[in-house]
Motif scaffolding. Structure first.
Motif, short mmCIF file in Angstrom:
data_model
loop_
_atom_site.label_atom_id
_atom_site.label_comp_id
_atom_site.label_asym_id
_atom_site.label_seq_id
_atom_site.Cartn_x
_atom_site.Cartn_y
_atom_site.Cartn_z
N MET A 272 -3.90 2.31 -10.28
CA MET A 272 -2.72 2.80 -9.55
C MET A 272 -1.58 1.80 -9.74
O MET A 272 -1.81 0.60 -9.65
CB MET A 272 -3.06 2.91 -8.06
CG MET A 272 -2.04 3.73 -7.29
SD MET A 272 -2.25 3.56 -5.51
CE MET A 272 -0.97 2.36 -5.16
N PRO A 273 -0.36 2.27 -10.02
CA PRO A 273 0.73 1.31 -10.17
C PRO A 273 0.96 0.51 -8.88
O PRO A 273 1.00 1.09 -7.79
CB PRO A 273 1.95 2.18 -10.51
CG PRO A 273 1.56 3.59 -10.16
CD PRO A 273 0.07 3.66 -10.21
N GLY A 274 1.06 -0.81 -9.01
CA GLY A 274 1.17 -1.68 -7.83
C GLY A 274 -0.18 -2.15 -7.34
O GLY A 274 -0.26 -2.90 -6.38
N GLN A 275 -1.26 -1.69 -7.99
CA GLN A 275 -2.62 -2.10 -7.61
C GLN A 275 -3.12 -3.13 -8.63
O GLN A 275 -2.91 -2.98 -9.83
CB GLN A 275 -3.55 -0.88 -7.62
CG GLN A 275 -4.97 -1.18 -7.15
CD GLN A 275 -5.89 0.03 -7.31
OE1 GLN A 275 -5.76 0.78 -8.27
NE2 GLN A 275 -6.81 0.20 -6.39
N TRP A 276 -3.78 -4.17 -8.11
CA TRP A 276 -4.27 -5.27 -8.94
C TRP A 276 -5.68 -5.65 -8.54
O TRP A 276 -6.18 -5.22 -7.49
CB TRP A 276 -3.36 -6.50 -8.77
CG TRP A 276 -1.97 -6.31 -9.28
CD1 TRP A 276 -0.91 -5.74 -8.60
CD2 TRP A 276 -1.45 -6.67 -10.57
NE1 TRP A 276 0.22 -5.74 -9.39
CE2 TRP A 276 -0.09 -6.30 -10.61
CE3 TRP A 276 -2.01 -7.27 -11.70
CZ2 TRP A 276 0.72 -6.52 -11.71
CZ3 TRP A 276 -1.20 -7.49 -12.81
CH2 TRP A 276 0.15 -7.11 -12.81
N GLU A 277 -6.29 -6.49 -9.35
CA GLU A 277 -7.64 -7.00 -9.05
C GLU A 277 -7.74 -8.45 -9.50
O GLU A 277 -7.16 -8.83 -10.51
CB GLU A 277 -8.68 -6.16 -9.81
CG GLU A 277 -10.07 -6.81 -9.85
CD GLU A 277 -11.09 -5.99 -10.63
OE1 GLU A 277 -11.11 -4.75 -10.47
OE2 GLU A 277 -11.87 -6.58 -11.40
N TYR A 278 -8.45 -9.24 -8.72
CA TYR A 278 -8.90 -10.54 -9.22
C TYR A 278 -10.38 -10.64 -8.95
O TYR A 278 -10.89 -9.97 -8.03
CB TYR A 278 -8.13 -11.72 -8.61
CG TYR A 278 -8.20 -11.83 -7.10
CD1 TYR A 278 -9.23 -12.54 -6.48
CD2 TYR A 278 -7.25 -11.23 -6.28
CE1 TYR A 278 -9.30 -12.65 -5.10
CE2 TYR A 278 -7.31 -11.33 -4.90
CZ TYR A 278 -8.33 -12.03 -4.32
OH TYR A 278 -8.41 -12.13 -2.94
N GLN A 279 -11.07 -11.41 -9.77
CA GLN A 279 -12.51 -11.58 -9.57
C GLN A 279 -12.80 -13.02 -9.16
O GLN A 279 -12.18 -13.96 -9.67
CB GLN A 279 -13.28 -11.27 -10.86
CG GLN A 279 -13.03 -9.88 -11.43
CD GLN A 279 -11.95 -9.88 -12.51
OE1 GLN A 279 -11.76 -10.86 -13.20
NE2 GLN A 279 -11.23 -8.77 -12.66
N VAL A 280 -13.73 -13.17 -8.23
CA VAL A 280 -14.19 -14.50 -7.83
C VAL A 280 -15.69 -14.56 -8.11
O VAL A 280 -16.44 -13.69 -7.67
CB VAL A 280 -13.90 -14.78 -6.34
CG1 VAL A 280 -14.49 -16.14 -5.93
CG2 VAL A 280 -12.41 -14.75 -6.07
N GLY A 281 -16.10 -15.55 -8.91
CA GLY A 281 -17.52 -15.70 -9.19
C GLY A 281 -17.76 -16.18 -10.61
O GLY A 281 -16.80 -16.39 -11.34
N PRO A 282 -19.00 -16.35 -11.04
CA PRO A 282 -20.17 -16.24 -10.17
C PRO A 282 -20.22 -17.39 -9.16
O PRO A 282 -19.92 -18.54 -9.49
CB PRO A 282 -21.35 -16.34 -11.12
CG PRO A 282 -20.81 -16.19 -12.51
CD PRO A 282 -19.39 -16.59 -12.44
N CYS A 283 -20.60 -17.04 -7.95
CA CYS A 283 -20.75 -18.00 -6.86
C CYS A 283 -22.18 -17.89 -6.35
O CYS A 283 -22.71 -16.79 -6.23
CB CYS A 283 -19.82 -17.65 -5.70
SG CYS A 283 -18.07 -17.91 -6.04
N GLU A 284 -22.77 -19.03 -6.00
CA GLU A 284 -24.15 -18.99 -5.48
C GLU A 284 -24.13 -19.00 -3.95
O GLU A 284 -23.46 -19.83 -3.34
CB GLU A 284 -24.94 -20.18 -6.03
CG GLU A 284 -26.42 -20.10 -5.67
CD GLU A 284 -27.27 -21.03 -6.53
OE1 GLU A 284 -26.93 -21.28 -7.70
OE2 GLU A 284 -28.30 -21.51 -6.01
#
Ligand code: ADP
Ligand code: MN
Ligand code: MN
Ligand code: MN
Length: 369
Positions: free
Chosen positions: A202-214
């Protein structure tokens, strides 16, 4: 569409501010920003304390308190709530020796606050330590203008249909990249295990990823990444919404896919351990859905419709490379015969402590309802 009153709170001149931030910070003064989750289970609050030495671990930071009646967290006349420091990060806003200090919240009677899900998550993670559980969460979100309208959208209508925006490049395809870039660098500075970012469907929609985390690190890092996002957006006069479906119609909602593995899944021929987890997850589908948003599934019901790369909220499914399934086994994982699974059900506004706790309780501790 959500209606939010226009605001002007962050419209101050940042050049004037920089004059004051250039004032040298005296030795033996450290600003420690205590950060916690409020009574909504989604909102983040913070307040600052001066310390006279640089804390090296959360244990160096004193227990503090706040007025729970102003955060939806107190009971009756007992409004004092306790902040217990649990994780410490370099502060990307004040820099220097200054810190962000993540806390969990306890009531006057020392019981965890209703929205303190870290408490039970920690108990579960202690029990499954030898399985070395890893998580990677893909945090999707939508930027809104100060009037509550999606950021960059025409004020009296809609942008063109979805298609060119995902991972897009160009002024007519992506809206708000400055905020994304600022957030990414600030997270790196803070020591957040941010794995990447991309423009969404969707325009204006974003993502960031965090990991891998234990273990506990997943929830701790994601909550601080969310805090940093809110602060960065505040500087730009933009609002971040974690609502899973702020715009109805033919527009994607936001999720928080949780990628998950144990040491057995990651080792040679680990695919069979991934496959063993799936029927366990299927049996507990309703319980997971209840824990995957702050409203016992009501928020996610707006998003998990079976359309827009989601599986229907009432139907559990799993499959290799299937982005219309509840659980996806990435194609590469199937090819390698080892790796991780992706739980696509968590809502963008989920509490990662609840999601990771449920995953280990169901798949490692074999808990049932
Ligand atoms: P998608 O293809 O679904 O968009 P992303 O690349 O956005 O996937 O996110 C994948 C996530 O999976 C990253 O956060 C990464 O850290 C995480 N991840 C990778 N390997 C593992 C693993 N073995 N266990 C858990 N999480 C993992
Ligand atoms: Mn992704
Ligand atoms: Mn995505
Ligand atoms: Mn995903």
């Amino acid at each position: 569409m959500a209606t939010v009153l226009p605001f002007s709170g962050s419209n101050t001149d940042k050049q004037v501010l920089s004059r004051y931030l250039d004032i040298p910070q005296p030795d033996r003064t450290v600003q420690v920003e205590y950060v916690w989750i409020d009574g909504t289970g989604v909102g983040i609050r913070s307040k600052c304390k001066t310390m006279d030495f640089e804390p090296q671990s959360p244990k160096d930071c004193p227990v503090w308190n706040f007025d729970g009646s102003s955060t939806g967290q107190s009971e009756g006349s007992n409004s004092d709530m306790y902040l217990h420091p649990v994780a410490l990060f370099p502060d990307p806003f004040r820099m220097g020796n200054n810190k962000l200090c993540l806390c969990d919240v306890y009531k006057y009677n020392d019981l965890p606050a209703e929205t303190n899900h870290r408490h039970t998550c920690l108990a579960a993670m202690e029990m499954v330590k030898s399985s070395r559980p890893w998580f990677g969460i893909e945090q999707e979100y939508i930027l809104l203008d100060s009037d509550g309208h999606p950021y960059g959208w025409p004020k009296n209508g809609f942008p063109g249909p979805q298609g060119p925006y995902y991972c897009g490049v160009g002024a007519n395809k992506v809206y708000g990249r400055d905020i994304v870039e600022a957030h990414y660098r600030a997270c790196l500075y803070a020591g957040i295990k941010i794995a990447g970012c991309n423009a969404e469907v969707m325009p204006g929609q974003w993502e960031y990823q965090v990991g891998p985390c234990e273990g506990m690190e997943m929830g701790d890092h994601l909550w601080i990444a969310r805090y940093i996002m809110d602060r960065v957006a505040e500087d730009f006069g933009v609002i971040v919404t974690l609502d899973p479906k702020p715009i109805t119609g033919n527009w994607n909602g936001s999720g928080a896919h949780c990628n998950y593995s144990t040491i057995a899944m990651r080792e040679k021929d680990g695919l069979r351990h991934i496959e063993e987890a799936i029927p366990k997850l299927e049996k507990r589908h309703k319980t997971h859905i209840k824990g995957y948003d702050p409203t016992d599934g009501a928020d996610n019901a707006r998003r998990l419709t079976g359309l827009h790369e989601t599986a229907h909220i009432d139907a559990f499914s799993a499959g290799v490379a299937n982005r219309g399934a509840s659980i996806r086994i990435p194609r590469q994982v199937a090819a390698d015969n080892q790796g991780y699974l992706e739980d696509r059900r968590p809502s963008s506004n989920c509490d990662p402590y609840r999601v990771t706790e449920l995953l280990v309780r169901t798949t490692i501790l074999d808990e049932t309802d």
